[in-house]
Enzyme design. Sequence first.
Site, mmCIF file in Angstrom:
data_model
loop_
_atom_site.group_PDB
_atom_site.id
_atom_site.type_symbol
_atom_site.label_atom_id
_atom_site.label_comp_id
_atom_site.label_asym_id
_atom_site.label_seq_id
_atom_site.Cartn_x
_atom_site.Cartn_y
_atom_site.Cartn_z
ATOM 1 C CG PHE A 1 70.395 3.561 -31.057
ATOM 2 C CD1 PHE A 1 69.584 4.403 -31.173
ATOM 3 C CD2 PHE A 1 70.839 3.651 -29.594
ATOM 4 C CE1 PHE A 1 69.102 5.572 -30.564
ATOM 5 C CE2 PHE A 1 70.671 4.585 -28.928
ATOM 6 C CZ PHE A 1 69.721 5.460 -29.025
ATOM 7 N NE ARG A 2 78.194 5.130 -34.260
ATOM 8 C CZ ARG A 2 79.082 6.166 -34.609
ATOM 9 N NH1 ARG A 2 80.476 5.484 -34.777
ATOM 10 N NH2 ARG A 2 78.845 7.139 -34.928
ATOM 11 C CG ASP A 3 75.933 5.521 -27.010
ATOM 12 O OD1 ASP A 3 76.477 4.588 -26.487
ATOM 13 O OD2 ASP A 3 76.166 6.823 -26.716
ATOM 14 C CG PHE A 4 70.395 -0.250 -27.291
ATOM 15 C CD1 PHE A 4 69.022 0.418 -27.512
ATOM 16 C CD2 PHE A 4 70.375 -1.210 -26.241
ATOM 17 C CE1 PHE A 4 67.898 -0.296 -27.060
ATOM 18 C CE2 PHE A 4 69.205 -1.880 -25.737
ATOM 19 C CZ PHE A 4 68.051 -1.297 -26.070
ATOM 20 C CG ASN B 1 71.700 6.936 -24.787
ATOM 21 O OD1 ASN B 1 71.655 7.868 -24.273
ATOM 22 N ND2 ASN B 1 72.516 6.487 -25.628
#
Length: 258
Positions: free
Chosen positions: A77-80, A84
Amino acid sequence: MLSLVQHPNLVNLIGYCADGDQRILVYEYMPNGSLDHLLDLPPGQQPLDWNTRMKIAVGAAKGLEYLHHFADPPIIFRDFKASNILLDANFKPKLSDFGLAKLGPTEGKEHVSTRVMGTYGYCAPEYAMTGKLTVKSDVYSFGVVFLEIISGRRAIDLERPTEEQNLVAWAEPLFKDRQKFELMVDPLLKGNYPIKGLCQALAVAAMCLQEEAESRPLIADVVTAIEFLARPKDSENNYEDSQRRGCLHDKSAREESE
């Protein structure tokens, strides 16, 4: 990427518009907004109760579990982060904003090398330093969000005293002293939470926030560890017994890791 996956804890992409200079994505409506709006509430606003917080944590973890273990190829996901995680009318969480998501490593590779992106306060230390991205990077970010859910504090809050502005840095010394666990709970809960459930939740958060990626659990193990915290009590005895066993298990696991 979102159009390729479907899960109850991932926001549903209904459609899109690409007309002239218009670029619009249409998602299902999530009436309770994002999780970050329910953290660090102003006085007088009703806080989420403990059980609802645990349900949100479990649902968000299940969304990550699907991406890591069931999507093919796996997705990081990289931007948890809290902003979000969207909440429906029943506070069921769904992950949204796949703008930074990356396809995970394949063919025996252990990581994906990529330009460091994400949000300060949530990025795993090894990813921030080397650009090597793995599913364990998401696990670290989950640990930050889980700590936000428990404490009611934001990952980065520049309005707090200097030593409390970074949530993880503030929490690290408290993790080491069981007598201080209650200092980490959102004061808006006013003591309405199970002590042994808190013990289990903080133990899981601490494991997710391990400095070394290899020491962190897989998100599937996190789901297993916290899922029972969100279940209604069948009986007071069964609930307390399960909490006690979980607390003792995590205490021994943490001592072994130390």
